[in-house]
Motif scaffolding. Sequence first.
Motif, short mmCIF file in Angstrom:
data_model
loop_
_atom_site.label_atom_id
_atom_site.label_comp_id
_atom_site.label_asym_id
_atom_site.label_seq_id
_atom_site.Cartn_x
_atom_site.Cartn_y
_atom_site.Cartn_z
N ALA A 91 10.73 -13.82 0.99
CA ALA A 91 11.36 -15.03 1.55
C ALA A 91 10.33 -15.94 2.20
N GLU A 92 9.26 -15.34 2.72
CA GLU A 92 8.26 -16.12 3.44
C GLU A 92 7.20 -16.73 2.52
N HIS A 93 6.94 -16.08 1.39
CA HIS A 93 5.74 -16.45 0.61
C HIS A 93 6.00 -16.99 -0.79
N ARG A 108 19.72 -10.82 2.42
CA ARG A 108 18.48 -10.60 3.18
C ARG A 108 17.52 -11.77 2.97
N LEU A 109 17.35 -12.20 1.72
CA LEU A 109 16.44 -13.33 1.44
C LEU A 109 16.90 -14.57 2.20
N SER A 110 18.20 -14.81 2.25
CA SER A 110 18.73 -15.98 2.95
C SER A 110 18.45 -15.89 4.45
N GLU A 111 18.77 -14.73 5.03
CA GLU A 111 18.55 -14.55 6.48
C GLU A 111 17.08 -14.66 6.84
N PRO A 119 15.24 -24.32 1.29
CA PRO A 119 15.92 -23.12 0.79
C PRO A 119 15.18 -22.55 -0.42
N LEU A 120 15.21 -21.22 -0.52
CA LEU A 120 14.53 -20.52 -1.61
C LEU A 120 15.33 -20.71 -2.91
N GLY A 154 20.27 -20.08 3.27
CA GLY A 154 18.81 -20.06 3.09
C GLY A 154 18.40 -20.11 1.63
N LEU A 155 19.39 -20.13 0.73
CA LEU A 155 19.09 -20.08 -0.70
C LEU A 155 19.66 -21.30 -1.39
#
Length: 228
Positions: A91-93, A108-111, A119-120, A154-155
């Motif tokens: 999620a960070e990179h 988890r990726l969103s949080e 957003p990813l 977050g997505l």
Amino acid sequence: MSTIADNILALAARIDAAASAAGRDPSTVRLLAVSKTKPASAVREAYAAGVRDVGENYLQEALAKQEELSDLALIWHFIGPIQSNKTRAIAEHFDWVHSVDRLKIAQRLSEQRPAGLAPLNICLQVNVSGEASKSGCAPDDLPALARSVAALPGLRLRGLMAIPEPTDDRATQEAAFAILRELQERLGLGLDTLSMGMSHDLEAAIAQGATWVRIGTALFGARDYGPA
Ligand SMILES: *Cc1c(COP(=O)(O)O)cnc(C)c1O
């Protein structure tokens, strides 16, 4: 001219020809350079030849390359299997993840997506080959998964991804890619991305609507180790 630069020119010609044959604008098909097992120096060569999007399957390997290549304006795509304990670093990179196949990983990726980043971008990996493939969500489970993922803050759900069983038969290749395209159309979520097609089947994927082709071998050469 380096071999990598030659390979990129040859790939651009393959993509153009396939798009034209399908009556598509070649600029709607984008090249994702898959650099797993290849050194950062190879990615640097690809960058010099115009590549901007890079796909990696293994987190530690990807993070090491990102560090070495931090002076380049690369867009990083995670395309490998995702374990829960890797979601924070992903999620960070990364800018894109093509291999989300269950809600828990998406949540988890969103949080864990840092607030300061966009957003990813997410593609949901679908198992279009039935028993033959282990990863990817089952087509029957896709509508519920897609609706849940589309709602995560977050997505940004962009589309679908598949890795069909390898085959040299063009009709079989196209049939698998057509399943993914039809699943996406049926979702009716206005998704704009189909991540499908690799070195050996990119023509069939483009004929069926691919917007990302993920190319390793035909760009960087054969891999000495790691998955095929
Ligand atoms: C390795 C890999 C590719 C690239 O495959 P090639 O056949 O070398 O082009 C594409 N997508 C995924 C998910 C991969 O793991």
